[in-house]
Design a protein around this motif. Structure first.
Motif, PDB file in Angstrom:
ATOM      1  N   ARG A 128      51.846 -12.145  25.091  1.00 21.79           N
ATOM      2  CA  ARG A 128      51.978 -11.480  26.391  1.00 21.79           C
ATOM      3  C   ARG A 128      51.846 -12.489  27.533  1.00 21.79           C
ATOM      4  N   SER A 160      54.874 -14.671  28.005  1.00 24.70           N
ATOM      5  CA  SER A 160      56.018 -13.982  28.620  1.00 24.70           C
ATOM      6  C   SER A 160      56.020 -14.150  30.136  1.00 24.70           C
ATOM      7  N   HIS A 161      54.857 -14.459  30.715  1.00 24.92           N
ATOM      8  CA  HIS A 161      54.769 -14.777  32.143  1.00 24.92           C
ATOM      9  C   HIS A 161      54.947 -16.287  32.288  1.00 24.92           C
ATOM     10  N   GLU A 162      56.188 -16.734  32.123  1.00 27.67           N
ATOM     11  CA  GLU A 162      56.476 -18.164  31.979  1.00 27.67           C
ATOM     12  C   GLU A 162      56.036 -18.990  33.183  1.00 27.67           C
ATOM     13  N   LYS A 163      56.239 -18.465  34.388  1.00 26.48           N
ATOM     14  CA  LYS A 163      55.886 -19.243  35.577  1.00 26.48           C
ATOM     15  C   LYS A 163      54.397 -19.498  35.676  1.00 26.48           C
ATOM     16  N   THR A 164      53.601 -18.585  35.138  1.00 28.42           N
ATOM     17  CA  THR A 164      52.155 -18.729  35.227  1.00 28.42           C
ATOM     18  C   THR A 164      51.567 -19.424  34.006  1.00 28.42           C
TER      19      THR A 164
END
Length: 439
Positions: A112, A115-119
């Motif tokens: 999970r 999935s928040h690639e930028k962070t």
């Protein structure tokens, strides 16, 4: 059940946990490997009482084995292409630069976050093992000498030879030879020979060179450069023996670049994989790249044998060499001591029969496939403060063992009180009258 604010209880008003069956979830396939002293053992073969290796270099005893049946499995892949398979609720000790300390989270939670690639992309890590696993092994050839022969030796001629024109390296080999042997040099080739020669006084016939005889037993004699490999007994030896093996390899075919990067090159795909495993076992990172050299023959450009180039990072790069010329260049950087293994991806990988284990090591960590550090803990071991146990299976003692020095409170010593929602609510409400407990 849903619980609201708890107050005015007879229990200490600190952090609470309601804990069920110890050992549920947190599993790996039965085909996963677990590092044990001197070898690997399949997860499905692990038994209570087995000794497994801990990432801090110590030993840990298996105190619980919990079959999980057929479960969905995920492949967790890391930055240097090593991978581990585990269930979605398997636990990991994970680091991130945004967090003040490591967190114990599941495979599903890692997926999970990624999935928040930028962070979180390229920002989640697990620790590396210290590499201090394995007992002292009775090795037939000194590990440094074998590393030199594998890195720059000529094994196909039936002699133990190496060709590196490095006086310090030759001295290192000479210091580690068994009694009765020496290094001779002819036309830049260094040979390990008997001090008194093959024909010895008072001995009929030729006395065999024990180094060549041992190379035959190890399956290395007669191999060409692209056929070399590291015998498995050396890959499971002690930390110091494995380190000296790597030093022999890097003193010959290792390079320290202008930016202090360490690399190793070989034409043998098997040796490349063995050296990668060796570096992983010593607590380092290693990525294998492929180069296609070419040469010109009678005016025609032809492809040579592929070269496997290993890029190496280690918390103490200076320790990977004995030859001063290389050792002095392989200096630590400001980030060397912070080196960790980055998590790249989490991908579904079918269904398999799985199992989880509990180990005695306080941090709950053990070493699995490809020297990846993973966790064995249950939910109870993650919590801080005292624990209140709703024990449906009446296995209160197991939770007590998991809790260590923390205080543990049992809801009731009557088994049915722990399985009936109304009874659970009534007991909690009776002991915590202002908690507004509801089911």
């Amino acid at each position: 059940m849903a619980f609201k604010k708890m107050s005015k209880t007879k229990y200490p008003p600190r952090l609470w946990a309601l804990v069920g069956y110890p050992g549920s979830g947190k599993a790996q396939p039965l085909t996963a490997k677990v590092k044990v002293p001197g070898a690997w053992k399949l997860m499905g073969e692990i038994k209570i009482g087995d000794i497994v290796c801990s990432p801090n270099g110590g030993a840990s005893r298996v105190t619980g084995v919990f079959p999980q049946g057929i479960r969905f499995v995920y492949q967790v892949t890391f930055s240097d292409h090593r991978a581990v398979r585990a269930t979605g609720d398997h636990l990991w000790e994970v680091f991130c630069k945004f967090w003040d300390y490591a967190r114990i989270i599941t495979t599903d939670e890692i997926s999970r976050l990624l999935s928040h690639e930028k962070t979180y992309g390229n920002r989640l890590y697990v620790r590396l093992s210290t590499g201090e696993t394995g007992a002292e092994a009775d090795l037939p050839i000194d590990p440094y000498i074998l590393g030199v022969l594998l890195g720059d030796g000529t094994l196909s001629t039936g002699r133990a030879r190496f060709s590196k024109p490095e006086p310090d390296l030759v001295r290192n080999v000479e210091q580690r030879l068994k009694p009765g042997y020496k290094v001779t040099t002819s036309r830049s080739l260094h040979s390990i020979v008997q001090t008194s020669g093959a024909r010895q006084k008072g001995v009929q016939g030729v006395t065999p060179n024990s180094y060549m005889e041992t190379l035959k037993l190890l399956g290395l004699s007669g191999l060409r450069s692209w056929e070399k490999f590291i015998p498995s007994i050396y890959l499971h030896a002690s930390f110091e023996q494995r380190l000296y093996l790597l030093r022999g390899l890097l003193d010959t075919d290792g390079t320290v670049g202008l930016k202090k990067t360490v690399s190793f090159s070989t034409s043998s795909s098997q040796l490349a994989r063995n050296v990668q495993e060796l570096i992983w076992s010593l607590g380092g990172l290693c990525h294998i790249g492929l180069k296609q050299p070419s040469y010109t023959y009678h005016g025609d450009k032809r492809d040579g044998r592929p070269a496997f180039v290993l890029s190496i990072r280690h918390p103490d790069p200076n320790a990977l060499f004995l030859v001063p010329r290389k050792r002095d260049r392989a200096v630590e950087t400001q980030y060397s001591h912070l080196l960790k293994l980055r998590i790249e991806s989490v991908d579904p990988d079918g269904q398999e029969e799985c199992q989880c284990i509990r180990v005695s090591q306080p941090d709950g960590l053990y070493i699995t496939d490809n020297y990846v550090v993973t966790h064995n803990s249950t939910f109870a071991t993650q919590m801080r403060g005292p624990l209140l146990v709703v024990d449906a299976d009446h296995r209160f003692r197991e939770v007590l063992d998991l809790a260590g020095e923390r205080e543990v409170y049992e809801l009731s010593d009557v088994a049915t009180d722990n399985t009936d929602p109304d009874r659970v609510a009534a007991i909690l409400a009776g002991n915590m009258p202002d908690s507004d407990v509801a089911t």
